[in-house]
Every structure is written in C-alpha cells, then in structure tokens.
Design a protein around this motif. Structure first.
Motif, PDB file in Angstrom:
ATOM      1  N   ILE A 465     -41.687  21.759  30.095  1.00  0.00           N
ATOM      2  CA  ILE A 465     -40.981  22.802  29.348  1.00  0.00           C
ATOM      3  C   ILE A 465     -41.826  24.068  29.262  1.00  0.00           C
ATOM      4  CG2 ILE A 465     -40.063  23.420  27.075  1.00  0.00           C
ATOM      5  CD1 ILE A 465     -39.315  20.429  26.736  1.00  0.00           C
ATOM      6  N   GLU A 466     -43.116  23.902  28.940  1.00  0.00           N
ATOM      7  CA  GLU A 466     -44.001  25.069  28.836  1.00  0.00           C
ATOM      8  C   GLU A 466     -44.084  25.820  30.156  1.00  0.00           C
ATOM      9  OE1 GLU A 466     -45.784  26.523  26.521  1.00  0.00           O
ATOM     10  OE2 GLU A 466     -45.810  25.146  24.816  1.00  0.00           O
ATOM     11  N   SER A 467     -44.097  25.083  31.256  1.00  0.00           N
ATOM     12  CA  SER A 467     -44.244  25.734  32.566  1.00  0.00           C
ATOM     13  C   SER A 467     -43.004  26.529  32.955  1.00  0.00           C
ATOM     14  CB  SER A 467     -44.549  24.687  33.645  1.00  0.00           C
ATOM     15  OG  SER A 467     -43.463  23.803  33.821  1.00  0.00           O
ATOM     16  N   ALA A 468     -41.872  26.294  32.286  1.00  0.00           N
ATOM     17  CA  ALA A 468     -40.644  27.046  32.587  1.00  0.00           C
ATOM     18  C   ALA A 468     -40.685  28.457  32.042  1.00  0.00           C
ATOM     19  CB  ALA A 468     -39.433  26.300  32.032  1.00  0.00           C
ATOM     20  N   GLY A 473     -33.447  27.629  30.283  1.00  0.00           N
ATOM     21  CA  GLY A 473     -32.176  27.082  30.745  1.00  0.00           C
ATOM     22  C   GLY A 473     -32.341  26.204  31.968  1.00  0.00           C
ATOM     23  N   ASP A 474     -33.426  26.438  32.749  1.00  0.00           N
ATOM     24  CA  ASP A 474     -33.655  25.650  33.956  1.00  0.00           C
ATOM     25  C   ASP A 474     -34.090  24.223  33.641  1.00  0.00           C
ATOM     26  OD1 ASP A 474     -33.045  27.935  35.324  1.00  0.00           O
ATOM     27  OD2 ASP A 474     -35.105  28.405  35.906  1.00  0.00           O
ATOM     28  N   LEU A 505     -33.369  30.006  20.502  1.00  0.00           N
ATOM     29  CA  LEU A 505     -33.528  31.458  20.530  1.00  0.00           C
ATOM     30  C   LEU A 505     -33.266  32.028  21.920  1.00  0.00           C
ATOM     31  CD1 LEU A 505     -34.424  34.053  19.087  1.00  0.00           C
ATOM     32  CD2 LEU A 505     -36.774  33.474  19.680  1.00  0.00           C
ATOM     33  N   VAL A 506     -33.909  31.426  22.932  1.00  0.00           N
ATOM     34  CA  VAL A 506     -33.883  32.002  24.283  1.00  0.00           C
ATOM     35  C   VAL A 506     -32.578  31.705  25.009  1.00  0.00           C
ATOM     36  CG1 VAL A 506     -34.983  31.916  26.551  1.00  0.00           C
ATOM     37  CG2 VAL A 506     -36.395  31.975  24.487  1.00  0.00           C
ATOM     38  N   VAL A 684     -30.805  36.651  34.684  1.00  0.00           N
ATOM     39  CA  VAL A 684     -30.906  35.448  35.510  1.00  0.00           C
ATOM     40  C   VAL A 684     -31.473  34.291  34.704  1.00  0.00           C
ATOM     41  CG1 VAL A 684     -32.095  34.422  37.494  1.00  0.00           C
ATOM     42  CG2 VAL A 684     -31.094  36.704  37.690  1.00  0.00           C
ATOM     43  N   ASP A 685     -32.486  34.586  33.865  1.00  0.00           N
ATOM     44  CA  ASP A 685     -33.092  33.541  33.029  1.00  0.00           C
ATOM     45  C   ASP A 685     -32.172  33.100  31.895  1.00  0.00           C
ATOM     46  OD1 ASP A 685     -35.359  33.635  34.571  1.00  0.00           O
ATOM     47  OD2 ASP A 685     -36.506  34.881  33.187  1.00  0.00           O
ATOM     48  N   GLY A 686     -31.118  33.877  31.620  1.00  0.00           N
ATOM     49  CA  GLY A 686     -30.240  33.573  30.495  1.00  0.00           C
ATOM     50  C   GLY A 686     -30.888  33.844  29.155  1.00  0.00           C
ATOM     51  N   ASP A 687     -31.863  34.756  29.118  1.00  0.00           N
ATOM     52  CA  ASP A 687     -32.622  35.053  27.902  1.00  0.00           C
ATOM     53  C   ASP A 687     -32.010  36.277  27.215  1.00  0.00           C
ATOM     54  OD1 ASP A 687     -34.457  35.724  25.952  1.00  0.00           O
ATOM     55  OD2 ASP A 687     -36.207  35.248  27.185  1.00  0.00           O
TER      56      ASP A 687
END
Length: 948
Positions: A465-468, A473-474, A505-506, A684-687
């Motif tokens: 998760i941290e590496s995302a 969302g990925d 949040l994200v 693209v990240d959905g943030d």
C-alpha cells in the motif's frame, strides 16, 4: 546524397524523439534559423548523431539543396571520399559554371580518374569546391550535413574548411558532429564558417536516462535498477540502452551489492586497452573495481603491494585517474569498473571480496564484502549483515540498509530466527524510506507468496500500500485481504485502518470518512500499545479536522504533540511535526512555520528519508512563496520536483507547487504546463484532493498569464471539488481571491461578491487574517468595477497595509499594483466601463519596488507593460493583417514587436525574462494567428504598417 526542395520554414520533429536535449536543441535551432552553422561534439555514444539527424530533418525543408556525408574510421585513409559523398550527385549541375581548370581538378578528385592531389591541383581544387557551393547557393540555400568529422579524410577536411572560411554571406550552412573526449573541438571548427556555434552534448540525468529506457521499451525496471544503470553508464545514452538491453535479456539479476551485468559489446568498447596491462596490474584494478571508494591504502591492505606502479600504468592508458583533492582512485568512466568486474571469473571476484572483507576500514563495507565472498547460507554472516544494515539505517543511509538486508536474507537459514522473510520485509521498509518504492513492492509481493504468519502478511500488505503512493485506487483489492489477515488483533487492525483513512481521503474524496477511520485507528493503536501508529493516526485526524474547519482540530493537534513521541514519526511527512507546520502556516505564522519545516527537513536529510525530504522541500518552498521570497521558493520547488521525479515520489504535489512558484518568479508558460501535468496525473490516480490543488495552480497561472476566462473555469471546478470534499477552511488553498479577481475581469462582479461574502464568513470564524486581507483586495476590485473608486482605494490601501504586517510580500505587491492601476487608468482593463478618473499618485514605482524585492518577474513584467505609454500612430487604412496584430495576446504583441526591431530569439528572451523555447512557441502562435510563415513576414508587416 543530395535532396532538392523548395524553401520553406522547417517542420519540427516530434519532441519525444529526443530526451534531455531541449535546451541544446533550442540553441542550435536559433543558430540555424539565423543562418549560422553548428558543430555538435561529445564522447562516443552521447547522442550526437541522433541530434544531428533530428536537426537535419527539421531544416532539410528550409534548404534548396542538402549535401550529406558520414565518414567511418575504416575509410578515413581514402582521399576525397567525403568530398565525393557531398558533391558526387550534384557535380553535373554545377560543372558547367566552373572554369576549365577547376572543373578538371574537381572531376578528377571525385571520380578517381587521373592523378589529382592537393599538392598537384591544390589551388584549383580548393577554388573548385568553393565555386561549386556558391553555384548551388545561387539556386537556393544549401545545408551541408557531416557526421563523424573525426574520420573525415584529411583531403576532404582541408577542402571543406577552405571553402567554409570564404563563403561570407553565401547562403551555405554546415551542420556537423564530431567525437571528442574533452573540450578539444577547436581544431574541427576550422572545417566550418567563422562564428559557428559549438554545442557540447553532456551526460543525461538519472531522470532522463529512466525516460530514455522507458521510451525504448525497457519498462518495468525498478527505480533502483534505473539508478544503477545511470551510475554505470555515466549518463551516456548508448551505454544506458546497452545495459538496459542486457538486463532484459539476462533473466538472472545481479546480487545485491554487485555491479550490473555489462554486455560483451560494451566490454569490448571500454576494455580494449586492458590487454596492454600486466596481469598483476589488471588484478589490482579488479580490487579497485570491487571497492566502494578505493584508495592506495585500501589496495595495499588487500595485498596489492605494487599498487602505486600498477595504478600509474592504468592511468597512463586512460583507464584510471587519480582525484586531485584526495587519495581516492577514480576510473576514467564508471563503465570501465563495471566491465572489468564483469569480465573476471566468479572465483576471482569472491577472492577479491574476501581480501576486502578484512582490508576495508568501515564495518558496513566489510560486511558487504564478506557476503559477496560467501556462498550459501551462513547464520554468522547473516547476523553481521543485519547489524551492518542497522548501522546504515542509523547513519541515514536506508538504501544501503535495504541492500544489506537483502544480502542478510540471502544468507539466513530458513529455520533461523529472525527468518529470511522477516529480514526481507525490513529491507522493503528501508527501501520505502529510501524512496525505492518499486523495489519495496517487489520484495513484499514475493514475501506474500510464502509467509502464513498474520503479522508478517499484514506487514507486507502495508509495504504494498505504501509503495502505491497517491495511486491508492490501484491497490483497492489489497484492503479486504489485509483486514482478513489482521483478524481481531488491534495492533494489526490499527495499521490497516490507518491506511483506510488515506483511502477515504484520496480515493473517495471524503474527509469525514478519512477522519473517522483515522480516529478508529488511533484508538486501536492505543489499545495495542503501538505509539507509532497512534501518532500517525492522530496527525492524520488533526490535519483533516483542520481542513474541514472542525472545532475539535486544536484538541486533536494537542493529543498528537503530547509525549512520548517516536523519533521517526516526529519528523515523518505525515507525522505530528507536519500537523504543527500546517496549523502555523494556515494561521499566518510564517516565521514559526519556516522554522518548523526547516528543522524537519534537516532531520529527514540526516536520516536519509527521501519521501519526507521531497515533501518538506516542497513545504519550505510554499512557506517562502507565501512570504514573498519568490526566487528562493522557485529554487526549492525545482529541487523538490527534481527529487520527486528521480524517486517517483510526490510528483503531483511537487509539480503543482512548482507551478505556483514559476507563476510567481519564473516562467508562466512553464507554470501552465506543470499545472496541467499535475492535474492530468491526479485525475489518472483518482486523487480528488490533488485534482483540486492542481486546478488551483492552473487557475492561478492562467490569471497571471492574462487568461481570466480560463482561470474562472479552472477555479470554479476547484470550488465544486472542495465543496464535495467537505473542505471549509479557505486557508487551505487560498484560491478564493484569484477566482474573485478573475470574475471581475470577466465582468461577473455579482458572482465575485457572492464568493467573497461566503468565504469571508468561514475566514472570520477561523481567524484567517491573511485570507481576509486578500478578500478585501478582491472586493476592492469589485467596487472599482461598479464605479465605487474612492471606497475601492480605501479598501485596497487597508488590505496592502495588513498584508505587509502579516509578511505576505507577494500579496502586498499585488495590492500595490491594483492601487496603481486604479489610480492611473480611468477604466481598468476588464472592468465595466463606468466611473471616471481617480485622483492621486499615478506612479507604479511602489508596485515595481515590491515586486523586485520579491523577485516576482512575471508580475514585474506586467508592471513594466502597464507603464509603457501607448504609441501615437497615424490613422491608416485597416487591413486584415493589422487587425490580426491588434488581436494578439500581450506577450505575443511584445515578441512580435521585438522581431520587428530585428531582435534574435535569444535577445527577445533576455529582454522579456523568458526562455528561448517560450519565444519559439510564442512566435509559432503569432504565425498561426497572422496567417504568415516566418519572421520575415512579420518584418514585412511592420514595413507595411510604417508606410501605410
């Protein structure tokens, strides 16, 4: 080879064909456009031929005739060969215009018939080449493209140089490339006309090498591998691509701590001189290649008794150079070291590492060599490596710790405690700290295929998760699996719910959900006695409450700052230290905010926490920007963006902040590009949070660029997004004043006033004095637009004074600019045309002084433009061209005016404080709008205007 074409403006090739050469291409293009010649030079593999082909393709269409040659070493002994390549296909077109003696000498040299030599037909042959070029130029411009000048046969080189020095104003240009190892290109300039531009191609940066590898299809490489490729290649594009190809073809990656595999093609290129070394000297160089920082002392300790003589022999052959400032030995190119190591048999390499495991003075280095000298599992070696990893971690070298941790795992027996996978997970966590997220993710995914212990599985899921990063969302499918593995354990559940807070949040864009998950995580962590996770969750909860304007925010901040504190969390970019900084910054306490973030940045640099360094650099830049230190902010923002792109961490956040900094103190076009890039990536990240922040940066840049309608569109969407997110504190993004000002400029004063009224209520409730002062400045513009000029003057004066006291230098300068504009112009641009002139000072000096103090160059250019009196011109008959000129944007008019004066692109860039690339892009827009093709047409337009 010869190509005949009608003259026209050069067509630009696709910009993605070349990477990292934009500035170089810009200078070369400007030289070619002005009629000059260009010499590209640099070492083998650096990309000279690629740049040469790109420029030649662009300017082929601008030349009536293109002459080409590309020499090779094997043919450099053949006289007149390059001359035959250049003129062989066009000699029939010009021979009839040459005197008989010149024609005979040239035909003899080109065909090989007869005994033509420079000694025998020297003058006639030299004049024949010059006459031939002049004859071709009489039909249209000539472009001579010559690659690998170093292999040009001497006769052709002499003839080309003779003609080039005597062409004068003849429209013949040379575009050449030559291999050089240092700066020894001067002698090759003799083959080009006087005043030719020499352009050196330098190594690519790490980011550019990564982009090159991706562009050529070597995708999926971990960033740590791309970093190793850059280091080993020295930034040489050819070497980097060959190393990438070797990695793609070799399924077995090098062991941690070992150099990259070097393909045979590169070994032959860089090691051809090794055969001239004695066996003992070669062995000494192998020891040096295995050492992290080899010195003569280290070589002696490793048993190389004749190190001085053997390294001197290597230096004489160009394989090795000695650092002048210290005792360290340095290979002439990093690839020599890697290739030498790759050439050695595995047994010999292990023997070298064994010698260095006792010779090295640093315990971390000794442990690394011991591991590389050992085969199979060995609990003692594994324990020494784990201790060395801990030392590296404490020294602030998490990347080294990760490498040592992986070596420790490799040598750890399966039945040992801690086991190999536990050590791999520690290495993954070190990699996260070092910013090597790809490596961390790969380690965690591999561990998850084996481990069954719940704690280890949840720990691995947290790494995934941290590496995302922001792209949570990925990894949406990871959360249910992590919750299932956590079971009923409060400590493990706390870890998962903390990450769920970020997801809320994200991904969901729901501050309330994020706050609820963070509060739950803090409670679970407290039950489990996990102070680290509790502090992170409380910091997250405090930040969301602050942005929401929640009344519990001060109390939560107080809880997050209570003792005991975890040293790593205290300086973490999501820890209580950041929460305190945000509270200070949003509360207008700029000096305290700067001191806080500076201390945080110093600590994370000491610890090697790359991700936190990226964020704190950006936040320090934001603080300096709010303080009106635009130059300092721009430097910090660009540094943050470089580090973010190198590490792949925080790129969106750094790009949007750099956009703000460019709009304040740099290049507005770059600000627009960065904001759009950030918005696209966030989408693209959905943030949703960063989408809104990127659009705020875009709207601000559009306002500075004079695009008020565009600013309104961007900032209206920010208002919608923040409303949906539940953000009510206007100090979070401070975009409200920009939107109000843009609305005034587009004549929508009623909407501007409504926005100001609503925002003021929130700012008053939360005590945001800086926001209130900016809102007053915006409201003064609304009043001026309604014709209430005296009231507007009073409100602007008050706003400027308050902004000055709070330390908001740039906002103060903007208020002064608005005051000067209101006092000077009866009907300011963009305001409804009501009301009369306002009495009072008409000087822009105060605004200019304040903008200079801030180094706010884009704003200073606006002041300078406002102070230039409009020229009084005779009434002329209208024409479509003149109407179009009057319809250009402000920057386009300024650039066109300087072209009319005869200024070059570089001169225009210097006078307008913009880049040459910006000038080129602006001229392209001018050409399109005016329906013309070149600078010449602009000058003709000016001439027509003066004579009308």
């Amino acid at each position: 080879m010869t190509v005949r074409r009608d003259f026209k403006e050069p067509a630009r090739s696709r910009p993605d064909l070349l990477i990292g050469r934009e500035e170089l291409l810009s200078g070369a293009r400007e030289q070619l456009v002005s009629g000059g010649s260009v010499l590209l030079h640099g070492p083998a593999g650096i990309g000279k031929s690629t740049v040469l082909r790109t420029l030649a393709a662009e300017y082929t269409g601008a030349a009536g005739t293109v002459l080409r040659c590309s020499a090779t070493e094997s043919e450099s002994h053949l006289p007149f060969l390059a001359l035959a390549d250049l003129l062989g296909l066009v000699v029939d077109q010009v021979s009839g215009r040459l005197p008989a003696a010149q024609r005979t000498a040239l035909e003899s040299a080109l065909t090989g018939r007869g005994e033509s030599t420079l000694q025998r037909d020297g003058l006639a042959l030299r004049l024949a080449v010059l006459s031939a070029l002049r004859a071709l130029a009489a039909k249209g411009p000539v472009l001579v493209v010559a690659d690998d000048l170093q292999w040009l046969d001497p006769a052709s080189a002499e003839l080309l140089g003779f003609a080039a020095r005597r062409l004068g104003d003849t429209p013949v240009q040379l575009l050449c490339a030559v291999r050089t190892e240092g700066q020894e290109y001067d002698r090759y300039l003799r083959a080009l006309p006087p005043d030719s531009l020499a352009v050196r191609l330098n190594p690519l940066s790490r980011t550019q090498v990564s982009a090159l590898l991706t562009h050529r299809g070597y995708t999926g490489l971990p960033r740590s591998t791309a970093r190793d490729i850059h280091r080993t290649s020295g930034g040489n594009p050819l070497f980097a691509l060959e190393l990438g190809r070797a990695l793609a073809e070799n399924p077995t990656p090098p062991r941690p701590g070992e150099p990259l595999h070097v393909p045979t093609s590169l070994r032959a290129l860089v090691l051809s001189r090794l055969d001239m070394l004695s066996n003992e000297a070669r062995r000494t160089l192998l020891v040096a290649s295995a050492g992290a920082r080899p010195t003569l002392t280290l070589l002696h300790a490793a048993g190389r008794d004749n190190a001085e003589a053997e390294t001197a022999q290597a230096a004489a052959l160009g394989l090795l150079a000695t650092e002048p400032e210290g005792p360290a030995l340095r290979f002439a190119h990093p690839l020599i070291s890697a290739a030498l190591y790759a050439e050695a048999p595995a047994r010999e390499r292990r023997a070298v590492h064994a010698a260095l495991s006792t010779a090295a003075s640093d315990p971390i280095e000794r442990a690394r060599h011991l591991a590389l000298a050992t085969t199979g599992t060995d609990p003692e070696v594994a324990a020494r490596l784990a201790d060395a990893a801990a030392q590296a971690r404490d020294r602030g070298a998490p990347s080294v710790a990760a490498s040592l941790g992986l070596l420790a795992a490799r040598h750890t027996p399966a039945s040992a405690v801690p086991g190999p996978d536990e050590r791999r997970l520690q290495a993954a966590e070190d990699a996260i700290t070092a910013g090597e997220t790809d490596l961390a993710r790969d380690i965690a995914r591999e561990v998850l295929t084996r481990v069954t212990v719940a704690a280890d599985r949840v720990r691995a899921w947290m790494v995934v998760i941290e590496s995302a990063g922001q792209a949570l969302g990925d990894v949406d499918a990871v959360f249910p699996q992590a919750l299932a593995d956590a079971g009923e354990d409060p400590g493990l559940l706390a870890l998962v719910h903390y990450q769920l807070a970020w997801r809320g949040l994200v991904v969901q864009g729901d501050f309330a959900e994020g706050r609820e998950q963070a509060a739950h995580a803090a409670g679970l962590a407290a039950r489990a006695g996990d102070r680290r996770t509790e502090l992170l969750a409380l910091a997250f909860q405090a930040q969301t409450e602050t942005l929401m304007g929640h009344p519990d925010a001060p109390a939560t901040i107080d809880r997050a700052l209570r003792e005991p504190q975890d040293p790593l969390v205290a300086c973490h970019h999501n820890g209580p230290g950041l929460t305190r900084f945000r509270w200070l910054l949003m509360g207008d306490q700029l000096a305290e905010a700067r001191a806080t973030v500076t201390a945080l940045l110093r600590e994370v640099r000491r610890r090697g926490m790359v991700e936190s360094e990226v964020h704190f650099l950006r936040l320090l830049a934001e603080t300096e920007l709010r303080s009106g230190h635009c130059g300092r902010a721009l430097d910090l923002a660009r540094e943050s963006l470089r580090l973010a792109r190198d590490s792949g961490i925080g790129e969106v956040a750094s790009a949007l902040l750099t956009s703000f900094a460019e709009a304040a103190g740099g290049d507005v076009d770059r600000a627009l590009a960065l904001a759009r890039e950030a918005a696209d990536h966030a989408e693209v990240d959905g943030d949703q949070m960063y989408v809104s922040r990127a659009l705020a940066a875009l709207g601000h840049a559009q306002l500075v660029a004079g695009d008020a309608p565009g600013a309104v569109r961007s900032l209206r969407r920010v208002r919608e997004l923040e409303s949906g997110l539940g953000i009510t504190d206007p100090a979070r993004g401070r975009w409200h004043g920009d939107l109000a000002e843009a609305l005034v400029r587009t004549g929508e004063t009623a909407e501007a006033q409504d926005l100001i009224t609503v925002t003021r209520e929130h700012a008053l409730r939360l005590g945001r004095e800086g926001v209130l002062a900016v809102l007053d400045r915006a409201e003064a513009l609304v009043r001026a637009g309604r014709g209430e000029h005296v009231a507007a003057l009073g409100q602007l004066t008050s706003a400027q004074d308050r902004l000055a006291k709070l330390g908001y230098g740039l906002e103060e300068a903007r208020a002064a600019f608005a005051l000067a504009t209101l006092r000077t112009v009866p009907r300011p641009l963009g305001f409804p045309r009501t009301g009369g002139a306002v009495p009072g000072p008409t000087s822009y000096d105060e605004a200019a002084r304040l903008f200079r103090r801030c180094r706010a160059l884009p704003w200073l250019r606006q002041v300078e433009a406002a102070t230039v009196p409009a020229p009084v011109e005779p009434v002329v008959a209208p024409s479509p061209a003149l109407d179009a000129l009057d319809g250009l944007a402000s920057m386009e008019r300024q650039v066109a005016a300087l072209v009319m004066e005869g200024a070059t692109n570089r001169e225009i860039a210097g006078r307008l404080f913009i880049s040459v690339k910006t000038v080129e892009a602006t001229l392209t827009r001018v050409y399109r709008k005016l329906g013309i093709r070149s600078r010449v047409d602009i000058v003709r337009l000016a001439a027509g205007r003066r004579t009308s």
